[in-house]
Design an enzyme around this catalytic site. Structure first.
Site, PDB file in Angstrom:
ATOM      1  N   ASP A  95      -3.423 -10.486  29.679  1.00 33.93           N
ATOM      2  CA  ASP A  95      -2.936 -11.870  29.674  1.00 33.93           C
ATOM      3  C   ASP A  95      -2.797 -12.372  28.240  1.00 33.93           C
ATOM      4  O   ASP A  95      -3.451 -11.869  27.327  1.00 33.93           O
ATOM      5  CB  ASP A  95      -3.924 -12.790  30.410  1.00 33.93           C
TER       6      ASP A  95
HETATM    7  N1  URA Z   1      -7.933  -9.214  34.218  1.00 31.66           N
HETATM    8  C1  URA Z   1      -7.513 -10.459  33.899  1.00 31.66           C
HETATM    9  O1  URA Z   1      -7.795 -11.421  34.614  1.00 31.66           O
HETATM   10  N2  URA Z   1      -6.781 -10.621  32.786  1.00 31.66           N
HETATM   11  C2  URA Z   1      -6.467  -9.605  31.945  1.00 31.66           C
HETATM   12  O2  URA Z   1      -5.805  -9.816  30.919  1.00 31.66           O
HETATM   13  C3  URA Z   1      -6.918  -8.319  32.272  1.00 31.66           C
HETATM   14  C4  URA Z   1      -7.639  -8.158  33.424  1.00 31.66           C
END
Ligand code: URA
Length: 253
Positions: free
Chosen positions: A114
């Site tokens: 993310d």
């Molecule tokens: N899980 C998440 O919620 N975000 C990420 O970036 C990676 C794994």
């Protein structure tokens, strides 16, 4: 002559301007102009013909700097928060914008973090490896460090280990594969944890914690299969994988 299709025991032939363009040394037209202006040498000789057939084993320089031809490239990045895991974007900075030049023009990130997640990100042009690391069949472990708003309990650890059923507004409901949750500290309404997932569903870490009534406030990936985040890499930095790291990844079944 179809130079790019020919091989000999020295390697695969390709045009000189393609050799340089593949490695991100410039656009084909800029490179043709650089070659005309005698800025390029092959094996120590100035070359003025962009269509000259070279192989990955020839020594090519541009402005005196050697440009190595690598068929496959593997970078380990310590992704900072605030950049998106994409190859290009009109408005936002992407992880590829952070790679030092020159590098291959066909690189992509393996999987997705993310925008606000930090940590280990593999960037390569190795499509087979990408498939093996991400395919649900292979269950490659990914470990994250997280700070949590809420006190994580041994009951949560049990729930994560049994596989939490996720039914929220972020996507289709699913039962998560068992995840290994370790409480590093918990108290005063906050916690620090490490969690290892066997899969990589959309926003999975955040959704798992939401399912047990808690919120992830900071997330960093620290390993993926045999690859570990290199703590000497500052946020936003990257380095090439070592031959040992590449071999360990190629052995992932
Ligand atoms: N899980 C998440 O919620 N975000 C990420 O970036 C990676 C794994």
């Amino acid at each position: 002559m179809q130079a790019k299709k020919m091989h000999n025991d020295k390697g695969t032939f390709m045009r000189l301007d393609k050799f340089l363009a593949d490695m991100g040394a410039g656009s084909r037209s800029d490179l043709k102009s650089a070659i005309r202006k005698k800025r390029v040498t092959v094996n120590g000789e100035i070359v003025r013909d962009s269509s000259m057939a070279v192989t990955e084993n020839d020594t090519v320089t541009l402005d005196g700097v050697t440009v190595l031809y690598e068929t496959m490239q593997y970078f380990l990045m310590n992704k900072p928060a605030g950049v998106i895991t994409a190859t290009e974007d009109k408005r936002m900075e992407t992880v590829l914008d952070l790679l030092p030049l020159p590098h291959r023009t066909d690189l992509f990130p393996v999987g997705r973090l993310d925008r606000d997640t930090e940590g280990l990100l593999l960037i390569t042009n190795d499509g087979d490896l990408n498939h093996r690391l991400l395919s649900p069949k292979h269950h490659v472990d990914k470990t994250y460090f997280a700070k949590i708003d809420g006190e994580v309990t041994p009951d949560d650890v049990q729930k994560f280990a049994s596989g939490i059923y996720i039914d929220d507004d972020e996507g289709p409901a699913f039962k998560a594969l068992p995840a290994d949750l370790k409480i590093l500290s918990a108290g005063n309404g906050v916690s620090e944890i490490e969690v290892t997932l066997q899969e990589g569903k959309y926003h999975e870490v955040k959704r798992l914690f939401k399912a047990v009534g808690k919120r992830v406030t900071y997330l960093r990936r620290i390993s993926m299969g045999p690859l570990r985040l290199d703590e000497t890499l500052a946020s936003g930095e990257c380095r090439k994988l070592s031959p040992g790291e590449i071999e360990a990844l190629q052995n992932v079944q």
